[in-house]
Motif scaffolding. Structure first.
Motif, PDB file in Angstrom:
ATOM      1  N   ASP A  33       0.830  -1.199   0.000  1.00 44.63           N
ATOM      2  CA  ASP A  33       0.000   0.000   0.000  1.00 44.63           C
ATOM      3  C   ASP A  33       0.869   1.254   0.000  1.00 44.63           C
ATOM      4  O   ASP A  33       1.025   1.925   1.018  1.00 44.63           O
ATOM      5  CB  ASP A  33      -0.929  -0.018   1.217  1.00 44.63           C
ATOM      6  N   VAL A  34       1.448   1.565  -1.151  1.00 49.92           N
ATOM      7  CA  VAL A  34       2.302   2.743  -1.295  1.00 49.92           C
ATOM      8  C   VAL A  34       1.799   3.597  -2.456  1.00 49.92           C
ATOM      9  O   VAL A  34       1.115   3.112  -3.352  1.00 49.92           O
ATOM     10  CB  VAL A  34       3.774   2.358  -1.542  1.00 49.92           C
ATOM     11  N   PHE A  35       2.153   4.864  -2.426  1.00 50.15           N
ATOM     12  CA  PHE A  35       1.762   5.790  -3.486  1.00 50.15           C
ATOM     13  C   PHE A  35       2.819   5.784  -4.587  1.00 50.15           C
ATOM     14  O   PHE A  35       4.000   5.966  -4.325  1.00 50.15           O
ATOM     15  CB  PHE A  35       1.605   7.202  -2.916  1.00 50.15           C
ATOM     16  N   VAL A  36       2.387   5.560  -5.820  1.00 47.93           N
ATOM     17  CA  VAL A  36       3.285   5.584  -6.973  1.00 47.93           C
ATOM     18  C   VAL A  36       2.727   6.574  -7.989  1.00 47.93           C
ATOM     19  O   VAL A  36       1.551   6.485  -8.375  1.00 47.93           O
ATOM     20  CB  VAL A  36       3.397   4.188  -7.629  1.00 47.93           C
ATOM     21  N   GLU A  37       3.544   7.533  -8.400  1.00 50.79           N
ATOM     22  CA  GLU A  37       3.086   8.535  -9.360  1.00 50.79           C
ATOM     23  C   GLU A  37       2.721   7.886 -10.691  1.00 50.79           C
ATOM     24  O   GLU A  37       3.305   6.877 -11.094  1.00 50.79           O
ATOM     25  CB  GLU A  37       4.176   9.589  -9.579  1.00 50.79           C
ATOM     26  N   LEU A  38       1.757   8.486 -11.391  1.00 52.49           N
ATOM     27  CA  LEU A  38       1.317   7.934 -12.668  1.00 52.49           C
ATOM     28  C   LEU A  38       2.468   7.803 -13.662  1.00 52.49           C
ATOM     29  O   LEU A  38       2.625   6.786 -14.330  1.00 52.49           O
ATOM     30  CB  LEU A  38       0.214   8.815 -13.276  1.00 52.49           C
ATOM     31  N   ARG A  39       3.280   8.856 -13.751  1.00 51.71           N
ATOM     32  CA  ARG A  39       4.377   8.820 -14.722  1.00 51.71           C
ATOM     33  C   ARG A  39       5.420   7.767 -14.354  1.00 51.71           C
ATOM     34  O   ARG A  39       6.075   7.206 -15.228  1.00 51.71           O
ATOM     35  CB  ARG A  39       5.026  10.202 -14.858  1.00 51.71           C
ATOM     36  N   GLU A  40       5.565   7.470 -13.066  1.00 50.98           N
ATOM     37  CA  GLU A  40       6.524   6.461 -12.642  1.00 50.98           C
ATOM     38  C   GLU A  40       6.032   5.060 -13.003  1.00 50.98           C
ATOM     39  O   GLU A  40       6.834   4.168 -13.304  1.00 50.98           O
ATOM     40  CB  GLU A  40       6.770   6.570 -11.141  1.00 50.98           C
ATOM     41  N   ARG A  41       4.744   4.850 -13.005  1.00 46.44           N
ATOM     42  CA  ARG A  41       4.195   3.542 -13.362  1.00 46.44           C
ATOM     43  C   ARG A  41       4.579   3.183 -14.799  1.00 46.44           C
ATOM     44  O   ARG A  41       4.992   2.070 -15.083  1.00 46.44           O
ATOM     45  CB  ARG A  41       2.676   3.549 -13.178  1.00 46.44           C
ATOM     46  N   ALA A  42       4.416   4.146 -15.694  1.00 49.93           N
ATOM     47  CA  ALA A  42       4.813   3.930 -17.086  1.00 49.93           C
ATOM     48  C   ALA A  42       6.324   3.762 -17.201  1.00 49.93           C
ATOM     49  O   ALA A  42       6.815   2.929 -17.966  1.00 49.93           O
ATOM     50  CB  ALA A  42       4.342   5.091 -17.954  1.00 49.93           C
ATOM     51  N   ALA A  43       7.058   4.561 -16.425  1.00 49.77           N
ATOM     52  CA  ALA A  43       8.523   4.496 -16.475  1.00 49.77           C
ATOM     53  C   ALA A  43       9.033   3.125 -16.045  1.00 49.77           C
ATOM     54  O   ALA A  43      10.013   2.612 -16.601  1.00 49.77           O
ATOM     55  CB  ALA A  43       9.119   5.585 -15.587  1.00 49.77           C
ATOM     56  N   ILE A  44       8.379   2.514 -15.074  1.00 52.26           N
ATOM     57  CA  ILE A  44       8.771   1.172 -14.620  1.00 52.26           C
ATOM     58  C   ILE A  44       8.661   0.186 -15.776  1.00 52.26           C
ATOM     59  O   ILE A  44       9.550  -0.637 -16.003  1.00 52.26           O
ATOM     60  CB  ILE A  44       7.883   0.721 -13.440  1.00 52.26           C
ATOM     61  N   ALA A  45       7.571   0.277 -16.519  1.00 49.39           N
ATOM     62  CA  ALA A  45       7.363  -0.622 -17.660  1.00 49.39           C
ATOM     63  C   ALA A  45       8.382  -0.362 -18.758  1.00 49.39           C
ATOM     64  O   ALA A  45       8.929  -1.305 -19.361  1.00 49.39           O
ATOM     65  CB  ALA A  45       5.948  -0.456 -18.196  1.00 49.39           C
ATOM     66  N   ASN A  46       8.666   0.901 -19.025  1.00 45.36           N
ATOM     67  CA  ASN A  46       9.623   1.230 -20.083  1.00 45.36           C
ATOM     68  C   ASN A  46      11.039   0.802 -19.729  1.00 45.36           C
ATOM     69  O   ASN A  46      11.775   0.295 -20.574  1.00 45.36           O
ATOM     70  CB  ASN A  46       9.578   2.737 -20.374  1.00 45.36           C
ATOM     71  N   ARG A  47      11.428   1.006 -18.469  1.00 43.91           N
ATOM     72  CA  ARG A  47      12.775   0.597 -18.047  1.00 43.91           C
ATOM     73  C   ARG A  47      12.948  -0.916 -18.140  1.00 43.91           C
ATOM     74  O   ARG A  47      14.039  -1.404 -18.399  1.00 43.91           O
ATOM     75  CB  ARG A  47      13.054   1.071 -16.618  1.00 43.91           C
ATOM     76  N   ALA A  48      11.856  -1.629 -17.929  1.00 39.00           N
ATOM     77  CA  ALA A  48      11.909  -3.094 -17.985  1.00 39.00           C
ATOM     78  C   ALA A  48      11.830  -3.602 -19.419  1.00 39.00           C
ATOM     79  O   ALA A  48      11.975  -4.805 -19.656  1.00 39.00           O
ATOM     80  CB  ALA A  48      10.759  -3.686 -17.176  1.00 39.00           C
ATOM     81  N   ASP A  49      11.615  -2.688 -20.373  1.00 35.95           N
ATOM     82  CA  ASP A  49      11.437  -3.074 -21.771  1.00 35.95           C
ATOM     83  C   ASP A  49      10.355  -4.148 -21.853  1.00 35.95           C
ATOM     84  O   ASP A  49      10.521  -5.196 -22.489  1.00 35.95           O
ATOM     85  CB  ASP A  49      12.755  -3.598 -22.350  1.00 35.95           C
ATOM     86  N   ALA A  50       9.243  -3.877 -21.190  1.00 32.20           N
ATOM     87  CA  ALA A  50       8.178  -4.876 -21.043  1.00 32.20           C
ATOM     88  C   ALA A  50       7.463  -5.170 -22.349  1.00 32.20           C
ATOM     89  O   ALA A  50       7.461  -4.365 -23.288  1.00 32.20           O
ATOM     90  CB  ALA A  50       7.168  -4.391 -19.999  1.00 32.20           C
ATOM     91  N   ASP A  51       6.836  -6.340 -22.381  1.00 32.60           N
ATOM     92  CA  ASP A  51       6.036  -6.752 -23.533  1.00 32.60           C
ATOM     93  C   ASP A  51       4.579  -6.358 -23.352  1.00 32.60           C
ATOM     94  O   ASP A  51       3.857  -6.176 -24.334  1.00 32.60           O
ATOM     95  CB  ASP A  51       6.131  -8.267 -23.726  1.00 32.60           C
TER      96      ASP A  51
END
Length: 368
Positions: free
Chosen positions: A85-103
């Protein structure tokens, strides 16, 4: 002194061990299908509190169950934007996916309304039909007001102003087709649970806007509808919703891997184009017939006898194209030929000066 040296030595060993572990893990995950799961809201952002239920906790419970199911597949790597239960900024959520080079990127939420609205729906990022569903997007985007320096971080974006929404660039457009495919699979699974079908819709969500892979936002239901809120807050409801999502992701991956042949070659080979291709000066049309995590030789025996196959790597996926022509009428015939061969989802793409452009833009320039 000896104690200090010993502590320093131990520290160096720990750092080296951690670094080597990261390298080994990165290497071992190179060939995996990466899925980023995003539990909406969290921390100081509770989401909606319809009927007294907490969206942030229900979304997290569902996401953790989805992840647990996917992690049983050795070919999938799961990354969470949050597991607590932590706060994650919207832009950081996308950044996590991009850094992971997600599918894939899948964001899970619960809806609310001041009426008796109920049912499950899925959304993909697009400007095309945004005005129809502006209220849903507005509610999910308003979380930015809880972030520090949001005016600077979001370039003046205001969820309360429709004109601000229309100003968002469509970074997701290239993946719209695949996003819709995944959304349809999730939606079909949820409807099988006898949930009211709120369809697959297109809208403007900041959490999807900056992701560079197929992305879907799932509204699992309305907490403000008493019966539905109780269902989503129950262990049974969360288990069923999680299974709907995880099964859809697994089916999506199987379709990607199954819509091309099974022969796999060395992935170090260069992306190939037909021998007759020349430098692109004007508009060129191709037919996209498949996208897969597998690198296949662009030969007819891998593509149901179709010749003139080209391949381009986009992120962690390989996209396969059939044909090459500057004549749109011929492109339409090639599309029909591909569909007759079994590629029912084949669609036309356009390139200008070597860059992918909107098909509508290509046709407009052709008319002019």
């Amino acid at each position: 002194m000896q104690t200090h040296v010993f502590k320093l030595f131990v520290s160096i060993i720990i750092v080296l061990t951690f670094s080597l572990t990261k390298v080994v893990n990165a290497q071992s995950n190179d060939d995996k299908f990466v899925v980023v799961l995003d539990a909406g809201h969290g921390g100081k952002d509770p989401g909606n509190l319809g009927s007294g239920y907490k969206e942030k906790q229900i979304a997290l419970n569902i996401v953790l169950k989805v992840g647990k199911a996917l992690e049983k597949n050795s070919g999938i790597k799961v990354i969470y934007t949050r597991k607590t239960d932590v706060f994650v900024e919207l832009r950081e959520r996308a950044a996590i996916a991009n850094r992971a080079d997600a599918d894939l990127f899948v964001s899970v939420h619960c809806d609310s309304h001041n009426s008796s609205a109920h049912g499950a729906g899925t959304f993909v990022m697009s400007l095309a039909k945004s005005s129809q569903n502006l209220n849903t997007a507005k509610k999910e985007n308003e979380v930015i007001f809880l972030e520090d320096n949001y005016e600077e971080n979001y370039n003046g974006f205001d969820p309360n102003k429709p004109e601000s929404l229309i100003g968002i660039s469509i970074l997701q457009e290239e993946y719209l087709e695949q996003s819709i495919q995944l959304a349809n699979l999730i939606q079909d699974n949820m409807v099988k649970l006898k949930r009211k079908d709120r369809k697959v819709k297109q809208d403007i969500f900041w959490v999807l806007h900056n992701t560079y892979m197929p992305s879907v936002l799932v509204e699992t239901g309305f907490l403000t509808y008493k019966k539905e809120g109780a269902y989503l807050n129950s262990a049974k409801g969360q288990k069923e919703m999680a299974k709907s999502i995880s099964d859809a992701i697994l089916t999506f991956k199987d379709k990607l891997d199954g819509n091309v042949g099974k022969q796999i070659i060395n992935e170090n080979i260069k992306d190939t184009i037909p021998n007759e291709e020349k430098p692109i000066k004007n508009t060129v049309f191709k037919i996209q017939i498949a996208a897969s995590s597998k690198a296949l030789e662009p030969k007819a025996y891998n593509f149901k006898g179709l010749k003139n196959i080209s391949r381009i790597k986009a992120g962690t996926l390989y996209k396969y194209y059939f044909g090459y022509t500057s004549d749109y009428n011929k492109a339409q015939k090639l599309q029909i030929e591909a569909k007759n061969k079994g590629y029912k989802d084949a669609f036309i793409v356009a390139y200008k000066d070597g860059k992918l452009i909107k098909l509508s833009e290509a046709l407009k320039s052709e008319v002019n």
